[in-house]
Design a protein around this motif. Structure first.
Motif, PDB file in Angstrom:
ATOM      1  N   LEU A  63       0.834  -1.209   0.000  1.00  0.00           N
ATOM      2  CA  LEU A  63       0.000   0.000   0.000  1.00  0.00           C
ATOM      3  C   LEU A  63       0.868   1.258   0.000  1.00  0.00           C
ATOM      4  CD1 LEU A  63      -2.784  -1.107   2.495  1.00  0.00           C
ATOM      5  CD2 LEU A  63      -3.197  -0.307   0.154  1.00  0.00           C
ATOM      6  N   LYS A  64       1.993   1.194   0.695  1.00  0.00           N
ATOM      7  CA  LYS A  64       2.912   2.345   0.713  1.00  0.00           C
ATOM      8  C   LYS A  64       3.595   2.533  -0.637  1.00  0.00           C
ATOM      9  CE  LYS A  64       3.818   1.956   5.668  1.00  0.00           C
ATOM     10  NZ  LYS A  64       4.757   1.477   6.711  1.00  0.00           N
ATOM     11  N   LYS A  74      -8.529  -0.085  -0.065  1.00  0.00           N
ATOM     12  CA  LYS A  74      -7.277   0.424   0.517  1.00  0.00           C
ATOM     13  C   LYS A  74      -7.551   1.362   1.692  1.00  0.00           C
ATOM     14  CE  LYS A  74      -7.049   3.862  -3.208  1.00  0.00           C
ATOM     15  NZ  LYS A  74      -6.428   4.084  -4.521  1.00  0.00           N
ATOM     16  N   PHE A  75      -8.704   2.016   1.670  1.00  0.00           N
ATOM     17  CA  PHE A  75      -9.028   2.945   2.760  1.00  0.00           C
ATOM     18  C   PHE A  75      -9.383   2.204   4.048  1.00  0.00           C
ATOM     19  CE2 PHE A  75     -10.084   5.330  -1.148  1.00  0.00           C
ATOM     20  CZ  PHE A  75      -9.220   6.406  -0.977  1.00  0.00           C
ATOM     21  N   LEU A  76      -9.625   0.898   3.935  1.00  0.00           N
ATOM     22  CA  LEU A  76      -9.955   0.092   5.114  1.00  0.00           C
ATOM     23  C   LEU A  76      -8.730  -0.575   5.715  1.00  0.00           C
ATOM     24  CD1 LEU A  76     -13.241  -1.568   3.766  1.00  0.00           C
ATOM     25  CD2 LEU A  76     -13.000   0.531   5.108  1.00  0.00           C
ATOM     26  N   THR A  82      -6.545  -8.219   3.790  1.00  0.00           N
ATOM     27  CA  THR A  82      -6.159  -9.612   4.053  1.00  0.00           C
ATOM     28  C   THR A  82      -7.355 -10.468   4.422  1.00  0.00           C
ATOM     29  OG1 THR A  82      -3.949  -8.914   4.760  1.00  0.00           O
ATOM     30  CG2 THR A  82      -4.679 -11.105   5.462  1.00  0.00           C
ATOM     31  N   SER A  83      -8.299  -9.884   5.163  1.00  0.00           N
ATOM     32  CA  SER A  83      -9.524 -10.604   5.524  1.00  0.00           C
ATOM     33  C   SER A  83     -10.327 -10.956   4.279  1.00  0.00           C
ATOM     34  CB  SER A  83     -10.372  -9.759   6.477  1.00  0.00           C
ATOM     35  OG  SER A  83     -11.579 -10.418   6.785  1.00  0.00           O
ATOM     36  N   VAL A  84     -10.442 -10.010   3.356  1.00  0.00           N
ATOM     37  CA  VAL A  84     -11.143 -10.260   2.086  1.00  0.00           C
ATOM     38  C   VAL A  84     -10.397 -11.327   1.290  1.00  0.00           C
ATOM     39  CG1 VAL A  84     -11.777  -9.228  -0.141  1.00  0.00           C
ATOM     40  CG2 VAL A  84     -12.185  -7.967   1.982  1.00  0.00           C
ATOM     41  N   THR A 308     -12.352  -6.122  -5.178  1.00  0.00           N
ATOM     42  CA  THR A 308     -10.897  -5.957  -5.148  1.00  0.00           C
ATOM     43  C   THR A 308     -10.387  -5.119  -6.318  1.00  0.00           C
ATOM     44  OG1 THR A 308     -10.554  -8.050  -6.327  1.00  0.00           O
ATOM     45  CG2 THR A 308     -10.567  -8.133  -3.920  1.00  0.00           C
ATOM     46  N   ALA A 309     -11.071  -5.213  -7.455  1.00  0.00           N
ATOM     47  CA  ALA A 309     -10.651  -4.427  -8.615  1.00  0.00           C
ATOM     48  C   ALA A 309     -11.378  -3.087  -8.672  1.00  0.00           C
ATOM     49  CB  ALA A 309     -10.912  -5.207  -9.901  1.00  0.00           C
ATOM     50  N   GLY A 310     -12.575  -3.022  -8.087  1.00  0.00           N
ATOM     51  CA  GLY A 310     -13.405  -1.840  -8.230  1.00  0.00           C
ATOM     52  C   GLY A 310     -14.322  -2.028  -9.425  1.00  0.00           C
TER      53      GLY A 310
END
Length: 333
Positions: A63-64, A74-76, A82-84, A308-310
Motif C-alpha cells: 500500500l505504501k 485500501k481505505f480500510l 487480508t480478511s477479504v 478488489t478491482a473496483g
C-alpha cells in the motif's frame, strides 16, 4: 514457446513490489503462446501470482509502494484487505489492469498457507489449477515443503486425468485433460471465455507440458510411456483405478463420496471409492467431483473481483474477456 518477455523483464516488474515472497510466478497468454484469439503475446496482459507468508505485512508495504493499485478497500487498511483475501473466494486477492514497467499486468496475492492447502487438498483448485499448466517461476524460496507440495499437485493432476481417459491415449490428449481440470464447472467457459481455450493452451505448448510432467510419467508404475511415439497406456482395471482414486486429493475424494453416497447410507470414503473403481462411468464421476470444487470457488472469486478491482476496472476486464470470446466465435464462422 516462451514469450519475448525475458526473465529479466519479469524480475524488473517484481522489483516494484515488496520482496517478501515465498513464490512468484507469471502465467497465461502473456507468458506462453496460445493458439486462437489469445495469440497476440506482445499486447497481452501479464498475469502474476505472489505467495506471501505474512499477507497483512505484505499488503501494508505494498500500500505504501503501490497505493493506486488497490480499489476503495485500501481505505480500510491491510487487515481488511487480508480478511477479504483469506475469507472470500479462492483465498487470492487480485489487483488488475496495472501499468507496470511499460506492461499491463494483473497480480494475485495468496498466503503460503492457503496455497499449500490448495496444492495438497484441492479445496479450491484455483491457484493449484494455474500451477498444473506451464508457468514462469520468477522467484522462489528454498522451502522444501512448498516444493514438495508443488510436485504433489502435478502428480494429482496426472492421476485425475488418467481416471478420465481410456486405456490408450496420446500425450496431447493427456495434457488437454490435465489443462482442463481446473475449468471443470467454470461458468466462464460458457460466458466470457473462448470455448476452445484448453486446446489453445496445450497445442502450442506440448513441449512445455512434457517438461513439466515427463519425469512423473516415466516414474509412474501404472503407466507405459512410449516417449518416442508420444503415446501412453494405463491400467484401467478396477484395482488400478482404486489405487488411483485413493491417491486423489482429499477434497475431490470427499466430493465423489458426496455425489455417490445415497441418503441415509453414510458410507466412508474408501467404500465409495471402491464402488466407483468398478463403475464403467468412473471418469464421469471424477469429472462431477471436480466441477463441484471448481464451480463455487470460481463464482465466489469472480464476485470478489468486483470489490478488489473496483467496479470500473471489473467492467473493463470483463469486456476484454468477452472480446476474446467474440473473436473466437468469429474465427469459427
Amino acid at each position: 514457446m516462451a514469450l519475448q518477455t525475458s526473465g529479466v523483464a519479469f524480475r524488473r516488474i517484481l522489483s516494484h513490489f515488496p520482496e517478501e515472497l515465498s513464490l512468484a510466478f507469471a502465467y497465461g497468454s502473456g507468458v506462453y503462446r496460445q493458439a486462437g484469439p489469445n495469440s497476440d503475446q506482445k499486447n497481452a496482459m501479464l498475469d502474476f501470482v505472489f505467495t506471501v507468508d505474512d499477507p497483512i505485512g505484505w499488503h501494508s508495504k505494498n500500500l505504501k509502494k503501490n497505493w493506486s493499485h488497490y480499489s476503495f478497500l485500501k481505505f480500510l487498511g491491510p487487515k481488511m484487505i487480508t480478511s477479504v483475501q483469506n475469507n472470500y473466494g479462492a483465498g487470492v486477492y487480485y489487483n488488475t489492469l496495472i501499468l507496470c514497467d511499460g506492461r499491463l499486468i494483473k497480480y494475485g496475492v495468496i498466503s503460503t498457507r492457503a496455497l499449500m492447502e490448495d496444492l495438497l487438498g484441492w479445496n479450491n483448485l484455483y491457484i493449484a489449477g494455474r500451477l498444473q499448466k506451464p508457468v514462469k517461476i520468477v522467484a522462489m524460496n528454498e522451502d522444501v515443503t512448498l516444493r514438495s507440495a508443488l510436485d504433489k499437485n502435478l502428480k494429482s493432476a496426472v492421476t485425475a486425468a488418467f481416471l478420465m481417459l481410456p486405456e490408450s491415449f496420446s500425450e496431447e490428449e493427456l495434457f488437454v485433460k490435465i489443462a482442463g481440470l481446473s475449468y471443470a464447472g467454470d461458468f466462464r467457459m460458457v460466458i466470457g471465455e473462448e470455448k476452445a481455450k484448453v486446446l489453445n493452451i496445450v497445442k502450442p505448448n506440448v513441449a512445455h507440458f512434457r517438461e513439466l510432467y515427463g519425469s512423473i510419467l516415466q516414474e509412474d508404475p501404472q503407466v507405459v510411456y512410449k516417449i518416442q511415439q508420444g503415446h501412453l497406456e494405463i491400467d484401467k482395471s478396477p484395482e488400478g483405478q482404486f489405487t488411483q482414486l485413493m491417491t486423489l486429493p482429499k477434497t475431490l475424494q470427499q466430493q465423489i463420496n458426496r455425489i455417490m453416497d445415497p441418503p441415509g447410507k453414510n458410507r466412508d470414503v474408501e467404500e465409495t471409492l471402491l464402488q466407483v473403481a468398478h463403475d464403467p462411468d468412473c471418469g464421469d464421476v471424477v469429472r462431477l467431483g471436480l466441477s463441484a470444487i471448481v464451480r463455487p470457488s470460481c463464482i465466489r472469486q469472480s464476485a470478489k473481483g468486483i470489490f478488489t478491482a473496483g467496479l470500473k476496472k471489473s467492467m473493463i476486464y470483463s469486456s476484454l474477456k468477452l472480446r476474446k470470446m467474440w473473436k473466437g466465435w468469429l474465427r469459427k464462422t
